[in-house]
Design a protein around this motif. Structure first.
Motif, PDB file in Angstrom:
ATOM      1  N   ALA A   1      32.385  51.451  31.375  1.00 42.83           N
ATOM      2  CA  ALA A   1      32.396  50.407  32.378  1.00 42.83           C
ATOM      3  C   ALA A   1      33.575  49.831  32.632  1.00 42.83           C
ATOM      4  CB  ALA A   1      30.709  49.281  32.556  1.00 42.83           C
ATOM      5  N   VAL A   2      33.616  49.244  33.638  1.00 38.41           N
ATOM      6  CA  VAL A   2      35.491  49.104  33.859  1.00 38.41           C
ATOM      7  C   VAL A   2      35.019  48.057  35.002  1.00 38.41           C
ATOM      8  CG1 VAL A   2      37.840  48.972  34.557  1.00 38.41           C
ATOM      9  CG2 VAL A   2      36.410  51.066  33.837  1.00 38.41           C
ATOM     10  N   ALA A   3      35.239  46.627  34.377  1.00 36.74           N
ATOM     11  CA  ALA A   3      35.246  45.486  34.972  1.00 36.74           C
ATOM     12  C   ALA A   3      36.642  44.506  35.440  1.00 36.74           C
ATOM     13  CB  ALA A   3      33.583  44.625  34.626  1.00 36.74           C
ATOM     14  N   ALA A   4      36.299  44.042  36.507  1.00 33.50           N
ATOM     15  CA  ALA A   4      37.626  43.326  36.674  1.00 33.50           C
ATOM     16  C   ALA A   4      37.772  41.620  37.081  1.00 33.50           C
ATOM     17  CB  ALA A   4      38.175  43.825  38.589  1.00 33.50           C
ATOM     18  N   ASN A   5      38.126  41.513  36.961  1.00 29.00           N
ATOM     19  CA  ASN A   5      37.713  39.118  36.862  1.00 29.00           C
ATOM     20  C   ASN A   5      39.004  38.697  38.219  1.00 29.00           C
ATOM     21  OD1 ASN A   5      37.888  36.895  37.125  1.00 29.00           O
ATOM     22  ND2 ASN A   5      38.768  36.079  35.272  1.00 29.00           N
ATOM     23  N   PHE A   6      38.829  39.041  39.547  1.00 31.76           N
ATOM     24  CA  PHE A   6      39.622  39.011  40.638  1.00 31.76           C
ATOM     25  C   PHE A   6      39.254  37.525  41.099  1.00 31.76           C
ATOM     26  CE2 PHE A   6      39.048  42.962  41.572  1.00 31.76           C
ATOM     27  CZ  PHE A   6      40.157  43.535  41.422  1.00 31.76           C
TER      28      PHE A   6
ATOM     29  N   PRO B   1      34.005  34.757  31.205  1.00 35.56           N
ATOM     30  CA  PRO B   1      33.003  36.139  30.639  1.00 35.56           C
ATOM     31  C   PRO B   1      32.504  37.057  32.041  1.00 35.56           C
ATOM     32  CG  PRO B   1      32.630  33.479  29.869  1.00 35.56           C
ATOM     33  CD  PRO B   1      33.595  33.757  30.713  1.00 35.56           C
ATOM     34  N   VAL B   2      31.812  37.436  30.997  1.00 34.08           N
ATOM     35  CA  VAL B   2      31.494  38.429  32.164  1.00 34.08           C
ATOM     36  C   VAL B   2      30.480  39.297  31.588  1.00 34.08           C
ATOM     37  CG1 VAL B   2      32.747  38.727  33.939  1.00 34.08           C
ATOM     38  CG2 VAL B   2      32.759  40.584  32.748  1.00 34.08           C
ATOM     39  N   ARG B   3      29.047  39.305  31.642  1.00 30.29           N
ATOM     40  CA  ARG B   3      27.992  40.119  31.131  1.00 30.29           C
ATOM     41  C   ARG B   3      27.800  41.349  32.100  1.00 30.29           C
ATOM     42  NH1 ARG B   3      22.512  36.878  29.702  1.00 30.29           N
ATOM     43  NH2 ARG B   3      22.412  37.114  31.914  1.00 30.29           N
ATOM     44  N   LEU B   4      28.098  42.710  31.621  1.00 29.47           N
ATOM     45  CA  LEU B   4      27.117  43.646  31.693  1.00 29.47           C
ATOM     46  C   LEU B   4      25.904  44.225  31.217  1.00 29.47           C
ATOM     47  CD1 LEU B   4      30.535  45.335  30.974  1.00 29.47           C
ATOM     48  CD2 LEU B   4      30.024  44.468  33.405  1.00 29.47           C
ATOM     49  N   THR B   5      24.765  44.410  31.858  1.00 28.38           N
ATOM     50  CA  THR B   5      24.124  44.562  31.861  1.00 28.38           C
ATOM     51  C   THR B   5      23.443  46.373  32.156  1.00 28.38           C
ATOM     52  OG1 THR B   5      22.907  42.421  31.634  1.00 28.38           O
ATOM     53  CG2 THR B   5      21.265  44.176  31.783  1.00 28.38           C
ATOM     54  N   VAL B   6      22.988  47.204  31.313  1.00 28.80           N
ATOM     55  CA  VAL B   6      22.900  48.032  31.583  1.00 28.80           C
ATOM     56  C   VAL B   6      21.118  48.002  31.331  1.00 28.80           C
ATOM     57  CG1 VAL B   6      22.822  51.170  31.039  1.00 28.80           C
ATOM     58  CG2 VAL B   6      25.125  49.081  30.581  1.00 28.80           C
ATOM     59  N   SER B   7      20.292  49.668  32.476  1.00 30.96           N
ATOM     60  CA  SER B   7      19.328  49.687  32.545  1.00 30.96           C
ATOM     61  C   SER B   7      19.154  50.986  33.272  1.00 30.96           C
ATOM     62  CB  SER B   7      18.615  48.218  33.486  1.00 30.96           C
ATOM     63  OG  SER B   7      19.088  48.313  35.035  1.00 30.96           O
ATOM     64  N   ASP B   8      17.583  51.326  32.950  1.00 33.22           N
ATOM     65  CA  ASP B   8      17.310  51.866  33.947  1.00 33.22           C
ATOM     66  C   ASP B   8      16.485  52.282  35.143  1.00 33.22           C
ATOM     67  OD1 ASP B   8      15.107  50.848  32.760  1.00 33.22           O
ATOM     68  OD2 ASP B   8      13.993  53.265  31.447  1.00 33.22           O
ATOM     69  N   GLY B   9      16.925  50.950  35.377  1.00 34.35           N
ATOM     70  CA  GLY B   9      16.288  51.047  36.788  1.00 34.35           C
ATOM     71  C   GLY B   9      15.224  50.043  36.003  1.00 34.35           C
ATOM     72  N   ALA B  10      14.694  49.998  35.573  1.00 37.05           N
ATOM     73  CA  ALA B  10      13.759  48.833  35.637  1.00 37.05           C
ATOM     74  C   ALA B  10      13.452  48.809  33.770  1.00 37.05           C
ATOM     75  CB  ALA B  10      11.861  50.203  35.208  1.00 37.05           C
TER      76      ALA B  10
ATOM     77  N   ASN C   1      35.254  39.358  27.867  1.00 42.01           N
ATOM     78  CA  ASN C   1      36.722  38.069  28.808  1.00 42.01           C
ATOM     79  C   ASN C   1      37.562  38.483  29.515  1.00 42.01           C
ATOM     80  OD1 ASN C   1      34.518  35.925  27.596  1.00 42.01           O
ATOM     81  ND2 ASN C   1      35.486  36.280  25.922  1.00 42.01           N
ATOM     82  N   LEU C   2      37.425  38.443  30.504  1.00 43.75           N
ATOM     83  CA  LEU C   2      38.431  38.745  31.149  1.00 43.75           C
ATOM     84  C   LEU C   2      39.260  37.741  31.968  1.00 43.75           C
ATOM     85  CD1 LEU C   2      36.734  41.196  33.642  1.00 43.75           C
ATOM     86  CD2 LEU C   2      37.902  41.319  32.170  1.00 43.75           C
ATOM     87  N   ALA C   3      40.210  38.201  31.511  1.00 45.40           N
ATOM     88  CA  ALA C   3      41.714  36.838  31.888  1.00 45.40           C
ATOM     89  C   ALA C   3      41.861  37.161  33.081  1.00 45.40           C
ATOM     90  CB  ALA C   3      43.348  37.034  30.948  1.00 45.40           C
ATOM     91  N   ALA C   4      42.879  36.108  33.995  1.00 42.36           N
ATOM     92  CA  ALA C   4      42.390  36.433  35.352  1.00 42.36           C
ATOM     93  C   ALA C   4      43.229  37.299  35.811  1.00 42.36           C
ATOM     94  CB  ALA C   4      43.493  34.911  35.314  1.00 42.36           C
TER      95      ALA C   4
ATOM     96  N   VAL D   1      41.458  43.514  34.366  1.00 44.51           N
ATOM     97  CA  VAL D   1      40.397  44.343  34.498  1.00 44.51           C
ATOM     98  C   VAL D   1      40.313  44.918  33.107  1.00 44.51           C
ATOM     99  CG1 VAL D   1      39.997  47.124  34.865  1.00 44.51           C
ATOM    100  CG2 VAL D   1      41.321  45.677  36.522  1.00 44.51           C
ATOM    101  N   GLY D   2      39.394  45.193  32.856  1.00 48.44           N
ATOM    102  CA  GLY D   2      39.133  45.479  31.718  1.00 48.44           C
ATOM    103  C   GLY D   2      37.460  46.123  31.085  1.00 48.44           C
ATOM    104  N   ALA D   3      37.577  47.740  30.213  1.00 43.77           N
ATOM    105  CA  ALA D   3      36.172  48.517  29.849  1.00 43.77           C
ATOM    106  C   ALA D   3      35.359  48.197  28.825  1.00 43.77           C
ATOM    107  CB  ALA D   3      37.201  49.575  29.772  1.00 43.77           C
ATOM    108  N   VAL D   4      34.340  48.287  29.142  1.00 43.03           N
ATOM    109  CA  VAL D   4      33.190  48.499  28.222  1.00 43.03           C
ATOM    110  C   VAL D   4      32.679  49.313  28.051  1.00 43.03           C
ATOM    111  CG1 VAL D   4      31.330  47.229  27.111  1.00 43.03           C
ATOM    112  CG2 VAL D   4      32.663  46.312  29.111  1.00 43.03           C
ATOM    113  N   ASP D   5      32.419  49.906  26.075  1.00 44.56           N
ATOM    114  CA  ASP D   5      31.370  50.810  26.405  1.00 44.56           C
ATOM    115  C   ASP D   5      30.309  50.583  25.680  1.00 44.56           C
ATOM    116  OD1 ASP D   5      33.795  53.183  26.659  1.00 44.56           O
ATOM    117  OD2 ASP D   5      34.902  52.027  24.412  1.00 44.56           O
ATOM    118  N   PHE D   6      29.682  51.756  25.499  1.00 46.67           N
ATOM    119  CA  PHE D   6      28.007  51.860  25.396  1.00 46.67           C
ATOM    120  C   PHE D   6      27.985  52.507  24.912  1.00 46.67           C
ATOM    121  CE2 PHE D   6      28.226  48.991  28.881  1.00 46.67           C
ATOM    122  CZ  PHE D   6      27.390  47.983  29.195  1.00 46.67           C
ATOM    123  N   PRO D   7      28.057  52.999  23.560  1.00 45.15           N
ATOM    124  CA  PRO D   7      28.405  54.287  23.045  1.00 45.15           C
ATOM    125  C   PRO D   7      26.483  54.903  22.701  1.00 45.15           C
ATOM    126  CG  PRO D   7      28.557  52.687  20.820  1.00 45.15           C
ATOM    127  CD  PRO D   7      28.019  51.868  22.481  1.00 45.15           C
TER     128      PRO D   7
END
Lengths: 299, 599
Positions: free
Chosen positions: B231-236, B242-251, B260-263, B266-272
């Motif tokens: 996933a790619v996230a951005a801090n505008f 800090p941002v938190r990314l939560t993956v779910s299967d819908g439920a 942690n994203l600097a001002a 854009v940062g990327a996060v892997d969920f292996p």
């Protein structure tokens, strides 16, 4: 009679019973009646004196005059006789137009009403058609109130037709008249004015007591049904006239008819005749009772 | 307007006919009267003419007027009215869903400002929308009320817009002399403003925003039971956060990661190692005023076994493939192949054959016949020898093509949409391309049968091909909202995330994906999931939104006078009908007895 001539209602008849005919002059009649006659008679109406002659009734000697003149005079009285009445009805074709106005039936109603009044007094009446056609029931003088119904039955069978020259027709009738009397001429008088004046003038000159009764139709006065381009056909002569008739023309036509009526009336009055105008749109009873005064019908 | 139109001339010629009709109609009526005496006194002359004197009463003139009105209507007259048309460009992209401090959405605010502007009393308003692509809302609208009614019905889409395309539209409108003024209502600033000609209604202030960019999932290897996601996230914003990314299967929550994203970065996060699921939902926190880009969806490829449909006149060439772990092989003769079969497969292999339409799965074409749609290969048979190949590339990874045994094969001429991965003396031998979210590989030689270690170079290449096609047999990335895609074979209905159902035709473009979420593509009992995301970091930048940069045009010529033709024919026809009705009514009331004889 009432069903033959609807205008003569029982109510009108009952009012006619109170009317009697009056004349401006005294006419010698036929037989005893209720009208003063120029003849000497035995009425209460004093007429003259004459010297006593042998055989005269002593009761008529005027003793006062004898005292003043020392001569015998007997008093003479007027005779009362029945009046001779002539009713002339225009039965030319013009009396049948417009049909909705029933001019001829109105003329017959006037004639019968007059006849009823005359006959009610015990006088004699003669009804004549100006076309010269003779109605058998009225060929001569009739007398007696009961004869009115006979007259009505005979007259309703007459159908107006043909052309009429009023002066000639009245002259012809005048020749056949042997005694003067009361004369009624009932017509629409839609003819040349000279013919009217000459015709009526003949009777006036003959010392007749003449009354002219003009009958005009209500729709005829309005020229009803004549609008736009019209070819007018004279009912008597068949002559034709093309006209463009609008509201203005209708008003002028009505005014012309009324002016003609006024001129007829003026001529009548000038010659000592009487005149009445009946518009068929008006009530017959109202007309007759009002016109009675002008026609010398008195209570 | 032209009175010389045949019908106009015909009607005008009827005027004398009308007069003649009146002459005929005025033929005198014969009336028998009691006496002509009084009539003669009217001074009228006796007429002998065939026709009476025409009496042109009010009816004649009424009918003449009716005729003239109809003749005039046939000439199609019109008033020329000068108009002041304007063009309104209303931003309906997903960004307009962002809430303002007042709680009102930017779209509602833009609509309110537009309505206030339209009170100026414009004659004709043409409304353009910006998403998913700039397009007119419909034909020009007559006046403020009509425009208000139409704009009131609008809602913003989940789609992003293309600022360059919008700027092009605005430039085109400014250059169009039909419009007296162009008004742009958007959250994007407009540069430059041309007084009296181009006006911008900029909605919303610059605000900080956290956004998700791409969100993709893929399987690690052939037949793997787990998937990996990126996933790619951005801090505008103007400060690190800090941002938190939560993956779910819908439920059920499956994984959580913080970043942690600097001002302004854009940062990327892997969920292996995510467990397999029909689809995945990624939620970014903290949420902000623009909620649309805080969520993303992804659909993985097939899990468990990989289903390979092998279509070939030589079914024995498929031998060995079924020996691969996690592979289920179905062999079919080319003449028995049906396009719907591709829906139930993860990979379709055509050997010496080619489908008549693009299959609904990733496809390998082995020595396909040339010049047949939809691929239209141009081939030439020859002894193949691979001279060069592209590196790095997932297809060539670990393959020594020099060790390939030379065989007879065919070379491909350059292809319109497939690129050459490996080529020989006379053209390409390995082509690769993507179409409608599917991967297609064409080979000019036969890599079968799969011989394992007995032919290691070819086996490595075959495994690369199958991995490349099998790992990403579902769309390699999620689709973007507003992006049309071709309906796969056999799909009859598409169910949108909102539940709206679309009846579709296979191979046709589907442009109804205007909301973010997971779409269901239904083929009888089979179901394919497809993730559609907003996925536009440039649009998500609410702190420094892109500018609609309109090229400064040379001094524009004065807008040409726009004239509207107000047609008078309907009014004239209505007047003629009303007049005719009036005349008929009056004539009925005043009807006279024609031809009545007074006798």
């Amino acid at each position: 009679m009432f069903d033959l001539v609807p205008e003569l209602t029982p109510k009108l008849i009952s009012r006619l019973d109170h009317l009697r005919l009056r004349t401006k002059r005294e006419y010698a009649g036929m037989g005893r009646g209720s009208h003063l006659s120029p003849r000497r008679g035995s009425s209460l109406e004093f007429s003259d004196f004459r010297p006593y002659a042998l055989g005269d009734d002593f009761r008529y000697i005027d003793w006062g005059l004898y005292a003043r003149t020392d001569k015998f005079y007997v008093k003479l009285f007027k005779e009362e006789e029945s009046l001779l009445t002539y009713i002339f009805i225009d039965d030319s074709a013009s009396m049948a137009h417009p049909a909705a106005d029933n001019k001829f039936r109105a003329a017959l109603a006037i004639a019968l009403a007059l006849a009823y009044v005359v006959l009610s007094e015990g006088d004699r009446v003669m009804l004549r058609m100006l076309s010269g056609r003779v109605v058998p029931a009225a060929a001569g003088f009739v007398q007696g109130r009961s004869r009115v119904a006979d007259l009505a039955r005979a007259l309703v069978g007459v159908k107006p037709a043909g052309a009429l020259d009023l002066a000639a027709a009245l002259a012809r009738e005048l020749i056949s008249i042997k005694r003067a009397g009361k004369v009624f001429v009932i017509s629409d008088f839609l003819m040349l004015f000279n013919s009217i004046r000459r015709g009526l003038g003949l009777f006036a000159a003959a010392n007749m007591d003449v009354s002219a009764i003009q009958v005009l139709g209500a729709s005829e006065l309005k020229a009803q049904g004549i609008i736009g381009q019209a070819e007018l056909v004279d009912a008597e002569t068949g002559e034709r006239l093309r006209l463009s008739v609008g509201e203005n023309e209708r008003a002028r036509y009505r005014e012309t008819l009324l002016r003609l009526a006024r001129e007829i009336r003026a001529v009548c009055l000038k010659q000592g005749m009487r005149y009445a105008l009946y518009n068929t749109g008006d009530s017959f009873e109202d007309f007759f009772l009002k016109a009675a005064v002008h026609l010398d019908l008195v209570h | 307007m032209g009175l010389l139109y045949p019908i106009g001339l015909s009607l005008a010629a009827l005027i004398p006919v009308l007069a003649l009709a009146y002459l005929v109609r005025e033929r005198p009526n014969r009336v028998v009267v009691s006496s002509l005496l009084a009539f003669r006194a009217l001074g009228a002359s006796q007429g002998r003419a065939k026709w009476g004197r025409p009496r042109f009463d009010w009816m004649f003139f009424a009918e003449l007027l009716i005729l003239l009105l109809v003749a005039l209507a046939a000439a199609e007259p019109y008033f020329i009215r000068r108009q002041k048309p304007i063009a309104v460009v209303l931003d309906n992209s997903g960004v307009m869903r962002a809430k303002m401090p007042s709680g009102q959405s930017r779209f509602d605010a833009a609509r309110g400002r537009l309505f206030a502007f339209l009170r100026g009393g414009q004659d004709e308003i043409t409304v353009y929308l910006t998403a998913p692509l700039p397009h007119p809302l419909g034909p020009p609208l007559a006046g403020e009320d009509a425009a208000r009614a139409e704009i009131d019905k609008l809602k913003p889409l989940d789609a992003a817009e293309d600022p360059r395309a919008v700027a092009d539209l605005v430039e085109r409108l400014v250059d169009d002399t039909r419009y007296a003024q162009v008004v742009v209502a958007s959250s994007h600033p407009l540069r430059p403003v041309i007084p009296g000609r181009l006006m911008g209604l900029t909605i919303g202030d610059s605000v900080a925003n956290f956004a998700l960019g791409s969100f993709v999932v893929e399987r690690g290897s052939l037949g793997s039971q787990t998937v990996r996601a990126r996933a790619v996230a951005a801090n505008f914003s103007s400060q690190a956060a800090p941002v938190r990314l939560t993956v779910s299967d819908g439920a059920k929550r499956l994984a959580v990661k913080e970043l942690n994203l600097a001002a302004g970065t854009v940062g990327a996060v892997d969920f292996p190692d995510l467990p397999s699921a029909p689809y995945f939902r990624l939620q970014l926190e903290p949420t902000d005023a623009f909620a649309l880009d805080n969520v993303a969806y992804a659909v993985p490829g097939a899990g468990g076994e990989i289903r390979i449909l092998f279509v070939s006149p030589e079914p024995n060439d498929a031998s060995g493939l079924d020996a691969l772990p996690g592979v289920r092989l179905v062999v079919e003769a080319p003449d028995k192949y049906r396009p719907e079969q591709s829906l139930s497969a993860d990979i379709v292999i055509f050997e010496y054959a080619a489908p008549k339409e693009l299959p609904g799965a990733n496809t390998l074409l082995v020595m396909p016949p040339g010049a047949t749609p939809p691929f239209d290969f141009a081939t030439r048979s020859a002894t193949v020898e691979i001279m060069s190949w592209r590196r790095p590339n997932p297809l060539t990874d670990g393959v020594n093509f020099r060790l390939f045994e030379a065989r007879r094969g065919e070379f491909f001429a350059p292809h319109p949409w497939m690129e050459t991965i490996a080529d020989g003396t006379d053209g390409g031998l390995v082509l690769s391309g993507e179409r409608d979210g599917r991967r297609y590989i064409a080979l000019g030689f036969v890599p079968f049968p799969y011989l394992g270690k007995r032919n290691l170079p070819m086996s490595v290449f075959t495994l690369n091909v199958l991995s490349y096609l099998g790992r990403l047999m579902s769309p390699i990335e999620s689709y973007r909202v507003g992006q049309p895609w071709r309906v796969p074979p056999g799909v009859e209905r598409i169910v949108a995330p909102s539940g709206a159902t679309f009846a579709v035709t296979p191979s046709r473009l589907f442009d109804g994906a205007v909301e973010q979420g997971v779409y269901q593509l239904l083929n009888g009992k089979d179901r394919i999931l497809r993730a559609v995301n907003f996925d536009s970091l440039s649009e998500s930048n609410l702190l420094d939104p892109a500018v609609f940069a309109v090229a400064q045009a040379p001094p524009a010529a004065e807008p040409a006078a726009t004239e509207a033709k107000l047609k008078l024919a309907p009014i004239l026809i209505a007047a003629a009908l009303a007049l005719a009705a009036l005349e008929a009514t009056l004539a009925y009331r005043r009807r006279r007895p024609m031809g009545r004889i007074l006798s």
